[in-house]
Structure formats: structure tokens, C-alpha cells
Design an enzyme around this catalytic site. Sequence first.
Site, PDB file in Angstrom:
ATOM      1  N   ILE A   1     -19.018  35.845   5.346  1.00  0.00           N
ATOM      2  CA  ILE A   1     -19.661  34.843   4.502  1.00  0.00           C
ATOM      3  C   ILE A   1     -21.155  35.112   4.565  1.00  0.00           C
ATOM      4  CG2 ILE A   1     -19.790  33.113   6.348  1.00  0.00           C
ATOM      5  CD1 ILE A   1     -19.360  30.966   4.136  1.00  0.00           C
TER       6      ILE A   1
ATOM      7  N   ASN B   1     -25.975  32.980  16.487  1.00  0.00           N
ATOM      8  CA  ASN B   1     -26.101  32.403  15.147  1.00  0.00           C
ATOM      9  C   ASN B   1     -25.915  30.887  15.220  1.00  0.00           C
ATOM     10  OD1 ASN B   1     -26.168  31.864  12.430  1.00  0.00           O
ATOM     11  ND2 ASN B   1     -24.731  33.495  11.859  1.00  0.00           N
TER      12      ASN B   1
ATOM     13  N   TYR C   1     -20.125  25.273  11.190  1.00  0.00           N
ATOM     14  CA  TYR C   1     -18.686  25.313  11.437  1.00  0.00           C
ATOM     15  C   TYR C   1     -18.225  24.087  12.226  1.00  0.00           C
ATOM     16  CZ  TYR C   1     -19.085  30.200   9.950  1.00  0.00           C
ATOM     17  OH  TYR C   1     -19.336  31.341   9.234  1.00  0.00           O
TER      18      TYR C   1
ATOM     19  N   GLU D   1     -14.798  34.306  13.658  1.00  0.00           N
ATOM     20  CA  GLU D   1     -15.621  34.671  14.807  1.00  0.00           C
ATOM     21  C   GLU D   1     -17.067  34.703  14.350  1.00  0.00           C
ATOM     22  OE1 GLU D   1     -14.825  39.457  14.402  1.00  0.00           O
ATOM     23  OE2 GLU D   1     -13.475  38.200  15.563  1.00  0.00           O
TER      24      GLU D   1
ATOM     25  N   VAL E   1     -25.138  34.436   2.341  1.00  0.00           N
ATOM     26  CA  VAL E   1     -25.956  33.873   1.264  1.00  0.00           C
ATOM     27  C   VAL E   1     -27.290  34.605   1.257  1.00  0.00           C
ATOM     28  CG1 VAL E   1     -27.150  31.812   0.415  1.00  0.00           C
ATOM     29  CG2 VAL E   1     -24.846  31.618   1.390  1.00  0.00           C
TER      30      VAL E   1
END
Length: 410
Positions: A326, A365, A372, A360, A328
Site C-alpha cells: 500500500i 513505520n 492499522y 506486515e 500513497v
Amino acid sequence: MDAHILALETSSNLCELTLLSRTQAGISLVELSHEGSGDHAERLLPMAEQLLEQAGLDRQALSAIAFGQGPGGFTGLRVACGVAQGMAFALDLPVLPVSSLLAAAACGTPVEGTAYVVVQDARMQEVYAAVYSWTPEQSWAVLQSPVLLDAGQVTNWIGRLQAEGLIGAQLRIQVLGDALEQFPDLRLAVQEQGWAVGQTWRATGASVAHLALHDLDCGRGVSPDLAMPLYVREKVAYTILEREQGSGGNPAALDQPVQVEAMQAGHVSAVLDIERRVESHPWTAGNFTDALGNTAYCSRIIHKQGQVQGYAVWLKAPDLIELLLIGVTPEQQRRGLGRQLLDDGLNWAREHGVERLVLEVRASNAAAITLYKKYGFHADGLRKNYYPLADGMREDAILMSLYLVGKAGA
């Protein structure tokens, strides 16, 4: 390192070819141009041969083929892209697509601390617009990808980008591009806002070539099959039914929300660019292409007016769905795009009757881990030294999972 780049710029009526050569003696340019969009297709290849002959170079000496990918005239963009692809396939070279609006901004000598707003005449009382900044360390950065606007919306649009923080308060604004010449009221509106009025530039073959050289050095070349024109105007008129329902004007020029949809082969180049900017060890073009060809994967993009701003790749196993990727684009982060991609993936999981999602994430991060957790993901374990780092070291991966309730069919 020596490099020879053939650059094609045909986003307007002017067909320009530039051969940029970098050798120990420095950088040199050989240029040819022809006026008349109707015969770009017939002119390009003979002009390329003439250019190489003038420079005393064999085509085998070329390092890459670059082209101005738009936005601009549809026919010219298709021709330049097709010729670039054909030559690159034949010579086994990478293709370097360059935004024509960025190439317009790069025609001059950039100054740090300035937001360069490029406005290019798109006809039908509309403009293509984008915003860039420049620093000596990073060269050009995209603050706002190209969009299509009604000419009368430009100053409000710039003001909104300021209010949203996409154009930093510390940046001086300079508006440039040929729309300033085409729309005198736009020039006056820019002056009334106290913003600087720049030159009425369009992209040139030379500016495309210089930007392409930087991209070549950064490893941003793509395989010929992934090179695509940049079409911002996807739809020039509403259908009869849409007009009967009250729609009017050009739908692409309206302020449309971001949308999530299936990733297509034509999106891979833009996705790959984002992936390379946000990941230290990014997926390759082949990885994305393989995922598109496998029904076990769900590959999605989030875009506004056709401009890719993020992506996600999910993999379905018999009893769970795993979030593989994922990302952006940095200019659009912290604006809720990641949440929309996650929501889209959760809906896909429910549609497939899957209760458990796994992922994972790098232990460093913190922003992603926080996101999440807000969705209900819990840490299940740790993979020691899983992710490689740029300095040769490694960092841990945190394993997380989420159990869905109210799955489809339950």
C-alpha cells in the site's frame, strides 16, 4: 557516465526532436523542429534519422528514448508515445516519459522557495494545470499532478491548494504557461492575487531531454510496453441521459473526488514511480504486471481525474487475505487516501467471505502502525531482521491481523 537521449515533444502543433549528449566534454544538444500537427507521424522517424546523422551518432549509441507524455493534443501524444515505444523496442532501450507541464516549468532557471503553477491552454475555455517546486538537492517535486480546470477556476483552485497545505505558506507563487496569453482575464486575476506572472512557456524538446537525463540517472526508465501518454481529459462531453439529468459542461473539468478502481496495465508506470519513492526496495514493473495477470490478486489504484495518487495490492489465500503493498505519493499523504484504500480492501475481503486479514509492516513505520491499529489490527508477532535497509542493515517486521465481523453471507 556518457549518455545519449533522443527526446520527442509533440504535445502541441510544434514537433520537436532533441538529441542530448552527455560526455566528458559536457552536455550538448542537437535540435530539429517542424510546424504542423497533421503530419507528426510522417515526420518523426525521418527527423530522428536526420538528427542522429547531424550529431554523427549511430542509433545503437542511444541510451534511452524520451517523450513529452502530455497533457496536450491527443494525436501528438499518441504519435510521440508510439514512436518512442517502437524505437525503444527495436533498440532494447528504456523509455523516459516526461510530463509536458513539468517540461514547461523547467524551461527557465528554477529558484528555490517557489511554487511554479503551470497553466496550459486545453481549448474549450479550459486549462491543464499542475504545481511544481524545485530544490538543488531533489531537483523537481510535484506538489499537484496535472488536472483539467475551467479557466475561470484557476485562482480559486490555487487558493484551495494553499488552504489545504499542498502549496506551503512559505512558498512564493509564480504562474506560468501559454494559458496566460490565451486568457487575458486569467493573467489579471493572477496579478490581483499578488502572485508573480511568469513566461508563457510550453514544453520544448530541450526541456524534456534535460528532465529525462535526470530521470535516467535516477533509474526511472520504464519498459516500452509500460510507456503511456498522460490523458487528463478523459471525457469531453456528457451523454444525452446525463444532460437530461441536469449535467452540463465538461465533466473532466469539474472538481471531482478521488476514486478507487482496479489497476490496469496503463497505470503501472505511475504506480511504479510512487513505489520507488516510498519504498527502499520497491516492486518491479514485472511484479506488478504478474499480479495483474493473476486472479488471486486484487490490485487497486486511487486517482483524481485519472492521476494515480496511490495503490494497494492484496492477495487472497484459502482462509485469509494479505495486504502485500500500500502506498500513497508523498505529496498526497496524510489526506485520507490510505484509509480509502484500506476500506476498499476490507470490502473486497467481505465480498469474498474472508474473515481474517493479515499484513506486515516495518517496525519503524509508526504512522502506518497507528493507522492499522485504528482499524482494529493487532500485533501477532515479529519477524526479526526482515526488511533490508539502504545502509545494508535490516529491521524487524511486525505481523498484524484483523478479524472481520459481518462478512458477506454470514
